[in-house]
Design a protein around this motif. Structure first.
Motif, PDB file in Angstrom:
ATOM      1  N   GLU A 285      -8.513 -15.361  46.938  1.00 57.35           N
ATOM      2  CA  GLU A 285      -8.660 -14.133  46.139  1.00 57.35           C
ATOM      3  C   GLU A 285      -7.865 -12.969  46.726  1.00 57.35           C
ATOM      4  O   GLU A 285      -7.843 -11.882  46.145  1.00 57.35           O
ATOM      5  N   GLU A 286      -7.200 -13.185  47.851  1.00 54.24           N
ATOM      6  CA  GLU A 286      -6.541 -12.078  48.556  1.00 54.24           C
ATOM      7  C   GLU A 286      -5.497 -11.373  47.699  1.00 54.24           C
ATOM      8  O   GLU A 286      -5.453 -10.139  47.619  1.00 54.24           O
ATOM      9  N   ASN A 287      -4.649 -12.140  47.040  1.00 53.26           N
ATOM     10  CA  ASN A 287      -3.582 -11.542  46.240  1.00 53.26           C
ATOM     11  C   ASN A 287      -4.134 -10.742  45.059  1.00 53.26           C
ATOM     12  O   ASN A 287      -3.657  -9.638  44.758  1.00 53.26           O
ATOM     13  N   GLU A 288      -5.177 -11.279  44.421  1.00 57.01           N
ATOM     14  CA  GLU A 288      -5.761 -10.581  43.270  1.00 57.01           C
ATOM     15  C   GLU A 288      -6.435  -9.283  43.691  1.00 57.01           C
ATOM     16  O   GLU A 288      -6.316  -8.253  43.016  1.00 57.01           O
ATOM     17  N   LEU A 289      -7.139  -9.315  44.824  1.00 54.83           N
ATOM     18  CA  LEU A 289      -7.790  -8.105  45.321  1.00 54.83           C
ATOM     19  C   LEU A 289      -6.753  -7.070  45.775  1.00 54.83           C
ATOM     20  O   LEU A 289      -6.950  -5.862  45.609  1.00 54.83           O
ATOM     21  N   HIS A 290      -5.660  -7.548  46.331  1.00 52.98           N
ATOM     22  CA  HIS A 290      -4.567  -6.662  46.741  1.00 52.98           C
ATOM     23  C   HIS A 290      -4.007  -5.926  45.514  1.00 52.98           C
ATOM     24  O   HIS A 290      -3.794  -4.704  45.540  1.00 52.98           O
ATOM     25  N   ASN A 291      -3.787  -6.654  44.435  1.00 49.86           N
ATOM     26  CA  ASN A 291      -3.265  -6.045  43.203  1.00 49.86           C
ATOM     27  C   ASN A 291      -4.277  -5.088  42.573  1.00 49.86           C
ATOM     28  O   ASN A 291      -3.894  -4.062  41.990  1.00 49.86           O
ATOM     29  N   LEU A 292      -5.566  -5.432  42.706  1.00 54.38           N
ATOM     30  CA  LEU A 292      -6.623  -4.552  42.191  1.00 54.38           C
ATOM     31  C   LEU A 292      -6.589  -3.202  42.906  1.00 54.38           C
ATOM     32  O   LEU A 292      -6.696  -2.141  42.274  1.00 54.38           O
ATOM     33  N   MET A 293      -6.422  -3.234  44.219  1.00 56.63           N
ATOM     34  CA  MET A 293      -6.338  -1.997  45.007  1.00 56.63           C
ATOM     35  C   MET A 293      -5.086  -1.204  44.632  1.00 56.63           C
ATOM     36  O   MET A 293      -5.118   0.027  44.515  1.00 56.63           O
ATOM     37  N   LYS A 294      -4.004  -1.919  44.414  1.00 62.80           N
ATOM     38  CA  LYS A 294      -2.731  -1.274  44.096  1.00 62.80           C
ATOM     39  C   LYS A 294      -2.798  -0.518  42.766  1.00 62.80           C
ATOM     40  O   LYS A 294      -2.108   0.487  42.583  1.00 62.80           O
TER      41      LYS A 294
END
Length: 288
Positions: free
Chosen positions: A44-53
């Motif tokens: 889920e790291e990439n999806e959470l990173h994009n959510l923060m962005k």
């Protein structure tokens, strides 16, 4: 105006486990995002990173998710064929050795490959709960950033008003400085020569001196910077770097004013203005 400093912490439970979500936001020149997840959530790291962005444009952001206190026990699978194979082999060895000790069945269960605990899997409900908590943490951090941004805006507004007041004082004193220099110069020349001074020559010297002491251009430019600064503070865009640049320009102008003046009153006002500008620049470094 939005600050880059924010914090949020949430602790809750799902049907499977308890978890915590922690979000830290610090000042940075750019947008830096760090996502720290347990092994089960690494995908889920990439999806959470994009959510923060999508929710932040600048600052150093650290998201930590932790899972603990599982409510369900991971199921264990038994390899029946492996147990039978172990037992036959052990029975054969036991008979060949003629051992008087009985062969215990439970001793087979401790051997490698007989049992295996299945890997934990996060359910859809638990995943949804974690994402909901992350979304709430983002909202809380942004609310804190906005509150601090409002405080910074108010403080910077007060500092700008103080600077404007000091500029008015400097302008008034600088106008009188030329007249005082003229009278002082006239008295000194008369004291040396013991006679009346040539007014034409005196005014020529005073004009040269006045040009050196004139800070009107610097004050005009300074006020223009203040006007732009006040206008920019009302914007909802990324303004931190722009405000810092204008503060640097203000510092440059007040430095020039200080170097041109020999008045102690102006010197004191210049020190105060420099101090206020430094405080403004400290704030600017924490503004998005």
């Amino acid at each position: 105006m939005e600050s880059m400093t924010g914090y949020a912490f949430i602790e809750a439970s799902t049907e499977q486990f308890s978890y915590s979500v922690e979000l830290k936001s610090l000042n940075s020149r750019y947008l830096e995002i760090f996502v720290n997840l347990p092994k089960l959530l690494k995908n889920e790291e990439n999806e959470l990173h994009n959510l923060m962005k999508r929710h932040f444009s600048r600052g150093k952001l650290e998201l930590h998710v932790d899972i603990f206190d599982w409510n369900v026990t991971r199921p264990i699978s038994i390899n029946a064929e492996m147990i039978k194979k172990y037992y036959r082999e052990l029975r054969q060895i036991h008979d060949e050795l003629g051992s008087a000790e009985p062969l215990r069945f439970e001793s087979v269960l401790t051997l490698e490959g007989v049992s295996q605990r299945e890997r934990s899997v996060i359910s859809r409900t638990s995943r949804r709960d974690i994402y909901t908590a992350v979304g709430r943490a983002i909202e809380m951090a942004r609310e804190m950033r906005n509150r601090e941004g409002a405080t910074i805006k108010k403080d910077m507004g007060a500092l700008v008003m103080e600077i404007t007041r000091h500029l008015g004082t400097i302008k008034t004193i600088s106008k009188n400085a030329v007249r005082e220099k003229k009278d002082s110069l006239k008295k000194r020349i008369e004291a040396v020569l013991g006679s009346t001074v040539d007014e034409v020559r005196l005014y020529t010297e005073v004009a040269i001196l006045a040009d050196k002491l004139n800070v009107n251009e610097e004050i005009i430019r300074f006020k223009d910077h203040i006007s732009k600064f006040a206008s920019l503070m009302k914007s909802r865009d990324q303004i931190g770097k722009k405000l810092d640049f204008l503060a640097q320009e203000m510092f440059r102008e007040i430095n020039t004013i200080g170097s041109k003046s020999s008045s102690s009153e102006i010197a004191h006002a210049v020190v105060d203005v420099k101090n206020h500008i430094e405080m403004i620049r400290e704030h600017c470094r924490n503004v998005v």
